[in-house]
Design an enzyme around this catalytic site. Structure first.
Site, PDB file in Angstrom:
ATOM      1  CG  ASP A 141       7.373   3.950  -2.164  1.00  0.00           C
ATOM      2  OD1 ASP A 141       6.936   5.078  -1.899  1.00  0.00           O
ATOM      3  OD2 ASP A 141       6.625   2.967  -2.341  1.00  0.00           O
ATOM      4  CG  ASN A 177      -2.506   5.427   0.716  1.00  0.00           C
ATOM      5  OD1 ASN A 177      -2.807   5.660   1.882  1.00  0.00           O
ATOM      6  ND2 ASN A 177      -2.575   6.338  -0.242  1.00  0.00           N
ATOM      7  CG  HIS A 228       4.127   5.249  -4.932  1.00  0.00           C
ATOM      8  ND1 HIS A 228       4.552   5.204  -3.622  1.00  0.00           N
ATOM      9  CD2 HIS A 228       2.762   5.160  -4.873  1.00  0.00           C
ATOM     10  CE1 HIS A 228       3.510   5.101  -2.811  1.00  0.00           C
ATOM     11  NE2 HIS A 228       2.414   5.054  -3.547  1.00  0.00           N
ATOM     12  CG  ASN A 285      -4.517   3.568  -2.757  1.00  0.00           C
ATOM     13  OD1 ASN A 285      -3.311   3.751  -2.632  1.00  0.00           O
ATOM     14  ND2 ASN A 285      -5.368   4.543  -2.990  1.00  0.00           N
ATOM     15  CE1 TYR A 333       0.105   6.081 -11.047  1.00  0.00           C
ATOM     16  CE2 TYR A 333      -0.977   4.390 -12.353  1.00  0.00           C
ATOM     17  CZ  TYR A 333      -1.042   5.524 -11.573  1.00  0.00           C
ATOM     18  OH  TYR A 333      -2.259   6.100 -11.314  1.00  0.00           O
TER      19      TYR A 333
END
Length: 199
Positions: free
Chosen positions: A103, A124, A32, A78, A27
């Site tokens: 973001d 989320n 994100h 999350n 990631y």
């Protein structure tokens, strides 16, 4: 229960600054994860190192007489609220002194907006923070990542990398966000929004 100030203690100069993102090389640098990027830049500018702690990486710094705890949750996006709730309680930081860097799909790339409350907008991380903190009344700096993607490909877009052009634009905004963080801690939410949302 979320810690609240009492008459015998003053935590008004303690702040929790949270950059949202997902941990792991998979990631790294994704749209994100802009929250991680923003808070990393701020920590570097402040000359502080990250320490792996419960629920995330932590760095401690000061801006004049304000004490800042910087947080990058390790819970994945999350479950970001678990880390925010834990460190707010651990450091005895009131909810009005929490600032989340996040973001935002609804803003063009590099566009920045500060808000003192609001819905999660389908994000989320914000959704979980609101759930764990039992309020949507916490400050956030929303950093635009654009929404230039075909219908049905939102997940691929937010988990994708910025273009070189976008990347250059973001680099130019890092110090600006750092100034907003400092202003929030020294001048408060309203004055910071008035000063920076107009630009």
């Amino acid at each position: 229960m979320l810690h609240r100030k009492t008459e015998t203690e003053d935590n008004s100069m303690k702040y929790l600054i949270v950059g949202l993102g997902n941990i792991g090389s998979k990631y790294q640098g994704t749209r994100h994860n802009i929250g991680f990027r923003l808070i990393d830049a701020f920590a570097k500018k402040q000359g502080v190192e990250w320490m792996d702690k419960r629920y995330g990486a932590i760095a401690q710094t000061r801006v004049k007489n304000a004490e800042l705890t910087l947080l990058k949750p390790s819970t994945y996006m999350n479950l970001s609220g678990q880390a925010v709730r834990y460190w707010a309680q651990h450091e005895k930081i009131p909810v009005e002194n929490i600032l989340v860097l996040v973001d935002d799909l609804s803003l063009p790339v590099g566009k920045i907006r500060m808000r003192g409350s609001g819905s999660d907008g389908g994000h989320n991380g914000l959704k979980n923070i609101a759930s764990c903190m039992m309020t949507q009344n916490y400050a956030r700096i929303k950093f635009g990542i654009g929404n230039d993607f075909p219908k049905g490909t939102q997940i691929d877009f937010v988990l994708g990398q910025f273009t070189d052009e976008d990347d250059k634009l973001i680099e130019e905004k890092l110090d600006y966000v750092g100034e907003m963080i400092k202003s929030f801690c020294l001048q408060g939410l309203d004055r910071t929004m008035n000063q920076y949302n107009k630009k």
